[in-house]
Structures are given as structure tokens and as C-alpha cells.
Design a protein around this motif. Structure first.
Motif, short mmCIF file in Angstrom:
data_model
loop_
_atom_site.label_atom_id
_atom_site.label_comp_id
_atom_site.label_asym_id
_atom_site.label_seq_id
_atom_site.Cartn_x
_atom_site.Cartn_y
_atom_site.Cartn_z
N LEU A 1 41.64 92.57 -48.69
CA LEU A 1 42.42 93.44 -48.04
C LEU A 1 43.41 94.33 -49.08
O LEU A 1 43.98 95.36 -48.74
N LYS B 1 36.93 103.48 -45.59
CA LYS B 1 35.61 102.82 -46.04
C LYS B 1 35.90 101.33 -46.10
O LYS B 1 35.16 100.51 -45.82
N ALA B 2 37.09 100.75 -46.43
CA ALA B 2 37.18 99.51 -46.44
C ALA B 2 37.15 98.76 -45.09
O ALA B 2 36.77 97.77 -44.93
N ALA B 3 37.94 99.48 -44.34
CA ALA B 3 37.98 99.37 -42.89
C ALA B 3 36.58 98.81 -42.42
O ALA B 3 36.16 97.99 -41.84
N PRO C 1 40.53 98.47 -50.39
CA PRO C 1 41.15 99.91 -50.20
C PRO C 1 41.37 100.74 -51.40
O PRO C 1 41.48 101.80 -51.52
N LYS C 2 41.76 99.66 -52.63
CA LYS C 2 42.43 100.59 -53.75
C LYS C 2 41.03 100.99 -54.32
O LYS C 2 41.18 101.99 -55.38
N GLY D 1 38.93 103.37 -50.71
CA GLY D 1 39.88 103.82 -49.88
C GLY D 1 39.97 103.07 -48.51
O GLY D 1 39.11 102.23 -48.36
N GLN D 2 41.15 103.42 -47.83
CA GLN D 2 41.37 102.54 -46.60
C GLN D 2 40.37 102.66 -45.43
O GLN D 2 39.83 101.78 -44.82
#
Length: 264
Positions: A150, A161-163, A154-155, A158-159
Motif C-alpha cells: 500500500l 490502479k493500485a486499488a 500507488p507511487k 497511481g492510487q
């Protein structure tokens, strides 16, 4: 220094770690984690090593934690021992991110679960056109908060796509990984190691102190300190390992059926 769970070699300033259990797609064991923790800590003080390359033997990069040698044993552990384990897995990532030397993951096949995290914790990812990534923690009843996922994912992607990757756990092929920034380069499978070592040599000939400082500051300028993120994730994952869903994920895998997680 001898290691049993992977092949470790150093040549002309480039260290290579090749996970070496091809029959199980280089699944990690307790010993693997312990040895990776020790090696990544040792490399910080080994002046003969300028660059680290991480890859796998055979068709897989790393399929994650071994179902029989890790997950089956975790089900029998108490909270204190579960936390000790999750803290050790996070220490591998901490050591990799703190290492002031470039790390290249040569992703030659499936990188799933903890295997995806080893690739993610590397600085650069050279990816075979046959490779896939899968952050499949939720598939076995665990949270996506594992080994810094987490914090790191995201870094890179992006937030949003990471989710998606962490909540669904679906696989991502090499081209999609490149499109979202998870892969730095996608190369024909047969040229993966050639291209990886070419990149490693280029980094080795670069300004090593400056490269180390660049990596250090990239970490420091993030919104949250890595140690705090890793502590949060180690605690959260140890809690998940005590749930019925984690037991159900294991049973479903062994019995070759879809898991029936608690949805209440």
C-alpha cells in the motif's frame, strides 16, 4: 556467504540472486525470507557490490509464499509469532528500499503475492514478454497490506490502479504492466537476462554515490515514512492471518475449489 534457498553470485560488481525452486515457481519459504533479510542487510556493507539483480530459475520469477511450507504453518501460529513473521517479510522490503545501490528485478515469469512485492521493492523492473504480476493477497483471505504494497504500489501505478490490483487480485500481463508503469521495459523472453545485465553494467558505471543518494531521497520525500508504513502493514497482515477467511483460503487451495469467504 552461502545460501540454500537461492543462488548468489557476484561478478564485476554485479550481484545476482536467483531464486531456485523451479518446480514450485520459486515459492518462498521461511528460510527464503530469513536468507533474503540477511543478504539485503549484508549488501549495505559489501563494497564489492555496486548493483543487485534479482530473478528466478525456470518458468517463474516467484509465485509468492509456499502454500505448504508457509501458509499451512501460519494457520497454527499465535499472534506473536504471526507478527514476527510479517515483520521479517517487511524487513526484506525495508532493506531493499534502504540499500543505496540499484536493484533490478528481471521478471522472467509469474510474480505473484510476495513475488510481486520483491519486484515492486526493486528500483527497476525488466520484464519478459511472458511474465505476469498478481497481487493476490485477497484471494487467500488476506489484506492487500503486505510487505509495503500500500506504500509502494500507488507511487508507481497511481492510487486508483493500485486499488484495483489489490482489491481484485487479478493478474496483469507484461504489456499491461508496462502501460501502467509497473514494468520499466518489456523484452523478448530469450533476451531478458542479456538486457538486464546490460542495464546493470550501465548502472555500475554510473556515479554510484549519486545514485545511492537519489534512491535515498526518493524514499525520504514520500508522504509517509516507509518504516511507519511497514509497521502498519505488518500489524494488519498479522491480524488477517488470524481470521477464518485465511484458513478458508488455504483449504480452498488444497481442495482445488473456489473459496467461500465470510461476507458478513
Amino acid at each position: 556467504m552461502a545460501y540454500r534457498s537461492f543462488i548468489y553470485e557476484v561478478e564485476d560488481g554485479i550481484a545476482s540472486v536467483r531464486l531456485n525452486d523451479p518446480d514450485r515457481l520459486n515459492a518462498l519459504t521461511f528460510q527464503s525470507y530469513e536468507e533474503l533479510e540477511k543478504l539485503t542487510e549484508h549488501l549495505a556493507h559489501d563494497e564489492t557490490v555496486k548493483v543487485l539483480v534479482l530473478t528466478g530459475t525456470g518458468k517463474g520469477f516467484c509465485s509468492g509464499g509456499s502454500v505448504h511450507e508457509i501458509i499451512a504453518k501460519l494457520l497454527k501460529m499465535k499472534a506473536e509469532d504471526l507478527y514476527r513473521f510479517t515483520r521479517m517479510t517487511c524487513n526484506v522490503v525495508k532493506n531493499m528500499r534502504r540499500l543505496k545501490k540499484p536493484i533490478i528485478a528481471a521478471v522472467n515469469g509469474i510474480a505473484a503475492g510476495a513475488g510481486a512485492m520483491l519486484a515492486l521493492a526493486s528500483d527497476l523492473r525488466m520484464v519478459s514478454d511472458r511474465a505476469k504480476f498478481a497481487f493476490l493477497f485477497v484471494k487467500v483471505g488476506l489484506s492487500g497490506a503486505d510487505m509495503g504494497a500500500l506504500y509502494l504500489l500507488p507511487k508507481i501505478v497511481g492510487q486508483g490502479k493500485a486499488a484495483e490490483l489489490l482489491l481484485l487480485g487479478d493478474p496483469v500481463d507484461a504489456q499491461e504492466a508496462f502501460r501502467i508503469g509497473l514494468a520499466n521495459q518489456v523484452v523478448p523472453h530469450e533476451k531478458l537476462m542479456e538486457e538486464t545485465y546490460s542495464l546493470a553494467r550501465r548502472l555500475r558505471e554510473g556515479p554510484l554515490y549519486a545514485l545511492g543518494v537519489t534512491k535515498e531521497i526518493l524514499n525520504l520525500e514520500a508522504d509517509m515514512e516507509l518504516e511507519a508504513a511497514l509497521e502498519t502493514e505488518a500489524t494488519a497482515q498479522a491480524r488477517c492471518m488470524q481470521t477464518n477467511d485465511f484458513h478458508e483460503g488455504y483449504r480452498a487451495f488444497i481442495e482445488k475449489r473456489p473459496p467461500q469467504f465470510n461476507r458478513s
